[in-house]
Design an enzyme around this catalytic site. Structure first.
Site, PDB file in Angstrom:
ATOM      1  N   CYS A 112     -29.302  28.170 -45.773  1.00  0.00           N
ATOM      2  CA  CYS A 112     -29.005  27.027 -46.648  1.00  0.00           C
ATOM      3  C   CYS A 112     -30.093  26.779 -47.684  1.00  0.00           C
ATOM      4  O   CYS A 112     -29.883  26.019 -48.629  1.00  0.00           O
ATOM      5  CB  CYS A 112     -28.776  25.773 -45.825  1.00  0.00           C
ATOM      6  SG  CYS A 112     -27.558  25.978 -44.543  1.00  0.00           S
ATOM      7  N   HIS A 237     -29.897  19.269 -49.894  1.00  0.00           N
ATOM      8  CA  HIS A 237     -28.876  20.105 -49.259  1.00  0.00           C
ATOM      9  C   HIS A 237     -27.965  19.184 -48.442  1.00  0.00           C
ATOM     10  O   HIS A 237     -28.432  18.311 -47.710  1.00  0.00           O
ATOM     11  CB  HIS A 237     -29.545  21.140 -48.359  1.00  0.00           C
ATOM     12  CG  HIS A 237     -28.602  21.844 -47.446  1.00  0.00           C
ATOM     13  ND1 HIS A 237     -27.403  22.366 -47.888  1.00  0.00           N
ATOM     14  CD2 HIS A 237     -28.654  22.094 -46.109  1.00  0.00           C
ATOM     15  CE1 HIS A 237     -26.774  22.912 -46.869  1.00  0.00           C
ATOM     16  NE2 HIS A 237     -27.499  22.759 -45.775  1.00  0.00           N
ATOM     17  N   ASN A 267     -20.704  21.073 -45.325  1.00  0.00           N
ATOM     18  CA  ASN A 267     -21.933  21.839 -45.545  1.00  0.00           C
ATOM     19  C   ASN A 267     -21.563  23.230 -46.060  1.00  0.00           C
ATOM     20  O   ASN A 267     -21.034  24.052 -45.317  1.00  0.00           O
ATOM     21  CB  ASN A 267     -22.702  21.922 -44.212  1.00  0.00           C
ATOM     22  CG  ASN A 267     -23.986  22.726 -44.320  1.00  0.00           C
ATOM     23  OD1 ASN A 267     -24.243  23.377 -45.327  1.00  0.00           O
ATOM     24  ND2 ASN A 267     -24.787  22.678 -43.269  1.00  0.00           N
TER      25      ASN A 267
HETATM   26  O1  UT7 Z   1     -27.310  23.536 -43.041  1.00  0.00           O
HETATM   27  C1  UT7 Z   1     -28.154  23.605 -41.962  1.00  0.00           C
HETATM   28  C2  UT7 Z   1     -27.817  23.239 -40.778  1.00  0.00           C
HETATM   29  N1  UT7 Z   1     -27.355  22.331 -39.938  1.00  0.00           N
HETATM   30  C3  UT7 Z   1     -27.709  21.028 -39.848  1.00  0.00           C
HETATM   31  O2  UT7 Z   1     -28.413  20.503 -40.642  1.00  0.00           O
HETATM   32  C4  UT7 Z   1     -27.223  20.288 -38.671  1.00  0.00           C
HETATM   33  C5  UT7 Z   1     -28.252  19.346 -38.112  1.00  0.00           C
HETATM   34  N2  UT7 Z   1     -27.717  18.612 -36.999  1.00  0.00           N
HETATM   35  C6  UT7 Z   1     -26.745  17.698 -37.122  1.00  0.00           C
HETATM   36  O3  UT7 Z   1     -26.274  17.445 -38.199  1.00  0.00           O
HETATM   37  C7  UT7 Z   1     -26.310  16.968 -35.903  1.00  0.00           C
HETATM   38  O4  UT7 Z   1     -27.162  17.269 -34.817  1.00  0.00           O
HETATM   39  C8  UT7 Z   1     -24.825  17.244 -35.495  1.00  0.00           C
HETATM   40  C9  UT7 Z   1     -23.885  16.614 -36.511  1.00  0.00           C
HETATM   41  C10 UT7 Z   1     -24.580  18.735 -35.426  1.00  0.00           C
HETATM   42  C11 UT7 Z   1     -24.527  16.632 -34.137  1.00  0.00           C
HETATM   43  O5  UT7 Z   1     -24.779  15.251 -34.174  1.00  0.00           O
HETATM   44  P1  UT7 Z   1     -25.642  14.555 -33.013  1.00  0.00           P
HETATM   45  O6  UT7 Z   1     -25.675  13.131 -33.314  1.00  0.00           O
HETATM   46  O7  UT7 Z   1     -26.949  15.297 -32.942  1.00  0.00           O
HETATM   47  O8  UT7 Z   1     -24.737  14.826 -31.771  1.00  0.00           O
HETATM   48  P2  UT7 Z   1     -25.076  15.602 -30.427  1.00  0.00           P
HETATM   49  O9  UT7 Z   1     -25.147  17.059 -30.679  1.00  0.00           O
HETATM   50  O10 UT7 Z   1     -26.233  14.929 -29.809  1.00  0.00           O
HETATM   51  O11 UT7 Z   1     -23.777  15.300 -29.577  1.00  0.00           O
HETATM   52  C12 UT7 Z   1     -23.409  13.982 -29.234  1.00  0.00           C
HETATM   53  C13 UT7 Z   1     -22.082  14.039 -28.509  1.00  0.00           C
HETATM   54  C14 UT7 Z   1     -22.013  15.108 -27.422  1.00  0.00           C
HETATM   55  O12 UT7 Z   1     -21.262  14.584 -26.348  1.00  0.00           O
HETATM   56  P3  UT7 Z   1     -21.997  14.051 -25.027  1.00  0.00           P
HETATM   57  O13 UT7 Z   1     -22.744  15.233 -24.515  1.00  0.00           O
HETATM   58  O14 UT7 Z   1     -22.888  12.951 -25.512  1.00  0.00           O
HETATM   59  O15 UT7 Z   1     -20.857  13.615 -24.188  1.00  0.00           O
HETATM   60  C15 UT7 Z   1     -21.222  16.199 -28.100  1.00  0.00           C
HETATM   61  O16 UT7 Z   1     -20.512  16.999 -27.170  1.00  0.00           O
HETATM   62  O17 UT7 Z   1     -21.040  14.341 -29.455  1.00  0.00           O
HETATM   63  C16 UT7 Z   1     -20.248  15.421 -28.950  1.00  0.00           C
HETATM   64  N3  UT7 Z   1     -19.717  16.182 -30.059  1.00  0.00           N
HETATM   65  C17 UT7 Z   1     -18.532  15.912 -30.624  1.00  0.00           C
HETATM   66  N4  UT7 Z   1     -17.605  14.985 -30.377  1.00  0.00           N
HETATM   67  C18 UT7 Z   1     -16.516  14.968 -31.183  1.00  0.00           C
HETATM   68  C19 UT7 Z   1     -20.274  17.225 -30.685  1.00  0.00           C
HETATM   69  N5  UT7 Z   1     -19.478  17.656 -31.680  1.00  0.00           N
HETATM   70  C20 UT7 Z   1     -18.387  16.855 -31.664  1.00  0.00           C
HETATM   71  C21 UT7 Z   1     -17.217  16.795 -32.449  1.00  0.00           C
HETATM   72  N6  UT7 Z   1     -16.319  15.829 -32.175  1.00  0.00           N
HETATM   73  N7  UT7 Z   1     -16.982  17.639 -33.491  1.00  0.00           N
END
Ligand code: UT7
Length: 312
Positions: A112, A237, A267
């Site tokens: 990215c 980004h 993204n």
């Molecule tokens: O371009 C470069 C790269 N990427 C990034 O910049 C991504 C950086 N990271 C992020 O943007 C965030 O970490 C995410 C958007 C990917 C995830 O958000 P988060 O607030 O960090 O969520 P999490 O991974 O801590 O997950 C929270 C909960 C989990 O459930 P439990 O374990 O708390 O029950 C996940 O399983 O949200 C769940 N979850 C979803 N639920 C519904 C993860 N993805 C989804 C989804 N829909 N698509």
């Protein structure tokens, strides 16, 4: 003499996939995606539309805006992690499609942050008078490496392309400062696996991004001999609205001074910064002589930032 942007273009595929569309095919919700990422919809390329096709359409627009003929392009740099195939490169395919006969061509792989790497590479050739016109493209067809069974990543990405023609610009304009960096120890947090799918530890990438985006933005402002108050517009980004907001707050900028296009495109990796700039130019939010800070980060881990005085 500074290198700057002579013309800019973008292309996004026609097909719109909304959060509601994704709700129907995986265990997710519009509410989760919007509140955790800021994304509402993304564009997905057609099966017969590959990365070089997206790149071509953005490049044609950039050349037209720059009023530069393809034959006058000295070099083509394409930033992508989703090339049509490992080789020939997308840049060579683009060289043929454009008829840019005298251009040297190569791809840059910095995920990215790739567009920042591409622009800063082009700047070196222009400011040493080696080349006059360099086409830099950020393009991804991420849908072909998305694991559609992994809701942690599948909801995040979109396809698209952005391109700039770079060349010498008038005094005071162009790239004033830059920063590039990498940290291979974080490579394990975001990579392409043996099935060719994107794998990500979202929380780790999130922490890195919040720290690095703010730091790199502050660094390029200082390197340019400017202060936060001088910044007219921030183009981060577009990976997650919460990461972007953290960068904006680090610069004490009001909401209207940051580009926010993630809701429309998701993204798009290397394409997100140029796509956003075109979006903001069309909305009248970026004017000639504005001081723009662009900042990207991505898998590698990599990062890059540029302070640029907009205009020829
Ligand atoms: O371009 C470069 C790269 N990427 C990034 O910049 C991504 C950086 N990271 C992020 O943007 C965030 O970490 C995410 C958007 C990917 C995830 O958000 P988060 O607030 O960090 O969520 P999490 O991974 O801590 O997950 C929270 C909960 C989990 O459930 P439990 O374990 O708390 O029950 C996940 O399983 O949200 C769940 N979850 C979803 N639920 C519904 C993860 N993805 C989804 C989804 N829909 N698509």
């Amino acid at each position: 003499m500074n290198a700057g942007v002579l013309g800019i273009g973008r292309y996004v595929p026609e097909k719109v996939v909304t959060n509601l569309d994704l709700e129907k095919v995986m265990d997710t919700s519009d509410e989760w995606i919007r509140t955790r990422t800021g994304i509402q919809e993304r564009r997905i390329a057609a099966d017969n539309e590959d990365t070089s096709d997206l790149a071509y359409k953005a490049a044609v627009e950039a050349l037209h805006k720059a009023n530069v003929e393809a034959e006058d392009i000295d070099m083509i740099i394409v930033a992508t992690v989703t090339p049509d195939q490992p080789f020939p490169t997308v840049s060579c395919m683009l060289q043929e499609k454009l008829g840019a006969k005298k251009a040297a061509s190569f791809d840059v792989s910095a995920a990215c942050a790739g567009f920042m790497y591409g622009m800063i590479t082009a700047k070196q050739f222009i400011e040493t008078n080696a080349y006059k016109h360099i086409l830099v493209v950020g393009v991804e067809k991420l849908s072909k490496i998305t694991d559609w069974d992994d809701r942690n990543t599948a909801v995040l990405f979109g396809d698209g392309a952005g391109a700039v023609v770079m060349g010498p610009v008038s005094e005071g304009r162009g790239i004033l400062s830059f920063e590039l960096g990498s940290d291979g120890t974080g490579g394990k947090h975001l990579y392409q696996n043996e099935l060719d799918h994107i794998v990500m530890n979202g929380r780790e990438v999130f922490k890195f991004a919040v720290r690095q985006m703010g730091e790199s933005a502050v660094n390029v402002i200082e390197k340019a001999g400017l202060t936060k108050e001088d910044v007219d517009f921030l183009v981060p980004h577009q990976a997650n609205i919460r990461i972007m907001e953290a960068a904006r707050q680090r610069l004490d900028l009001p909401e209207e001074k940051m580009s926010k296009t993630i809701q429309y495109y998701g993204n798009t990796s290397a394409a997100s910064i140029p796509i956003s700039i075109v979006h903001e130019l069309e909305a009248g939010k970026i004017q000639d002589d504005d001081l723009i800070v662009m900042v990207g980060f991505g898998g590698g881990l990599t990062w890059g930032a540029i302070a640029i005085r907009w205009g020829k």
